[in-house]
Motif scaffolding. Structure first.
Motif, PDB file in Angstrom:
ATOM      1  N   SER A  31      41.056  44.662  47.604  1.00  0.00           N
ATOM      2  CA  SER A  31      42.086  45.050  46.632  1.00  0.00           C
ATOM      3  C   SER A  31      42.879  43.856  46.111  1.00  0.00           C
ATOM      4  O   SER A  31      43.467  43.918  45.031  1.00  0.00           O
ATOM      5  CB  SER A  31      43.037  46.077  47.246  1.00  0.00           C
ATOM      6  N   SER A  32      42.862  42.752  46.842  1.00  0.00           N
ATOM      7  CA  SER A  32      43.607  41.572  46.389  1.00  0.00           C
ATOM      8  C   SER A  32      42.940  40.889  45.195  1.00  0.00           C
ATOM      9  O   SER A  32      43.559  40.064  44.528  1.00  0.00           O
ATOM     10  CB  SER A  32      43.791  40.579  47.534  1.00  0.00           C
ATOM     11  N   ARG A  33      41.710  41.247  44.909  1.00  0.00           N
ATOM     12  CA  ARG A  33      41.024  40.645  43.757  1.00  0.00           C
ATOM     13  C   ARG A  33      41.732  40.971  42.441  1.00  0.00           C
ATOM     14  O   ARG A  33      41.560  40.260  41.455  1.00  0.00           O
ATOM     15  CB  ARG A  33      39.579  41.127  43.698  1.00  0.00           C
ATOM     16  N   ALA A  34      42.545  41.995  42.439  1.00  0.00           N
ATOM     17  CA  ALA A  34      43.303  42.358  41.239  1.00  0.00           C
ATOM     18  C   ALA A  34      44.255  41.245  40.827  1.00  0.00           C
ATOM     19  O   ALA A  34      44.722  41.214  39.686  1.00  0.00           O
ATOM     20  CB  ALA A  34      44.074  43.651  41.484  1.00  0.00           C
ATOM     21  N   TYR A  35      44.534  40.318  41.731  1.00  0.00           N
ATOM     22  CA  TYR A  35      45.473  39.228  41.453  1.00  0.00           C
ATOM     23  C   TYR A  35      44.777  37.883  41.238  1.00  0.00           C
ATOM     24  O   TYR A  35      45.446  36.856  41.089  1.00  0.00           O
ATOM     25  CB  TYR A  35      46.481  39.115  42.592  1.00  0.00           C
ATOM     26  N   ASP A  36      43.453  37.878  41.211  1.00  0.00           N
ATOM     27  CA  ASP A  36      42.719  36.619  41.042  1.00  0.00           C
ATOM     28  C   ASP A  36      43.091  35.882  39.772  1.00  0.00           C
ATOM     29  O   ASP A  36      43.075  34.651  39.729  1.00  0.00           O
ATOM     30  CB  ASP A  36      41.215  36.868  41.079  1.00  0.00           C
ATOM     31  N   ASP A  37      43.472  36.603  38.723  1.00  0.00           N
ATOM     32  CA  ASP A  37      43.802  35.947  37.466  1.00  0.00           C
ATOM     33  C   ASP A  37      45.089  35.124  37.565  1.00  0.00           C
ATOM     34  O   ASP A  37      45.386  34.307  36.694  1.00  0.00           O
ATOM     35  CB  ASP A  37      43.928  36.971  36.326  1.00  0.00           C
ATOM     36  N   GLU A  38      45.844  35.283  38.632  1.00  0.00           N
ATOM     37  CA  GLU A  38      47.069  34.512  38.831  1.00  0.00           C
ATOM     38  C   GLU A  38      46.795  33.160  39.488  1.00  0.00           C
ATOM     39  O   GLU A  38      47.688  32.316  39.556  1.00  0.00           O
ATOM     40  CB  GLU A  38      48.062  35.303  39.683  1.00  0.00           C
ATOM     41  N   LEU A  39      45.575  32.964  39.974  1.00  0.00           N
ATOM     42  CA  LEU A  39      45.202  31.705  40.610  1.00  0.00           C
ATOM     43  C   LEU A  39      44.843  30.670  39.566  1.00  0.00           C
ATOM     44  O   LEU A  39      44.263  30.995  38.527  1.00  0.00           O
ATOM     45  CB  LEU A  39      44.032  31.923  41.570  1.00  0.00           C
TER      46      LEU A  39
END
Length: 85
Positions: A75-83
Motif C-alpha cells: 500500500s505504500s506504493r501509492a506514495y512512490d511519486d513523492e520520492l
C-alpha cells in the motif's frame, strides 16, 4: 478520543478533567482542533519517551537484521511519486 467545543469544555471543566484520566479530550475552536487535554500520568509517560535516544550500539544484531529485512507494505506504493527521481 473525546471531542468537545471550547465552549462545552469551559461549561463542564471538571467533567472533562475526569474524562482525561482515561482518554484524551480534543478541544475544538471554531470547528478546528485547538488543544488536547491528557492526564498528568500520560503527559509524564510521553515526556519520558520523548527523551529516549538510542544509538546503533543499543541494538542487537537481531534487531539490525530485522530492520534490514523489513519491507514496506504494498500500500505504500501509492506514495512512490513523492520520492526523488
Amino acid at each position: 478520543m473525546l471531542k468537545v467545543s471550547a465552549t462545552e469544555f469551559e461549561r463542564n471543566l471538571a467533567c472533562y478533567q475526569a474524562e482525561a484520566q482515561t482518554q484524551p479530550v480534543l478541544i475544538t475552536g471554531h470547528g478546528h482542533a485547538a488543544s488536547v487535554l491528557i492526564s498528568a500520568e500520560e503527559y509524564r509517560r510521553l515526556r519520558r519517551r520523548d527523551r529516549q535516544v538510542m544509538g546503533l550500539s543499543d541494538f542487537t544484531q537481531a534487531d539490525i537484521a530485522a530492520v534490514d529485512a523489513s519491507r514496506p507494505p504494498d500500500s505504500s506504493r501509492a506514495y512512490d511519486d513523492e520520492l526523488p527521481g
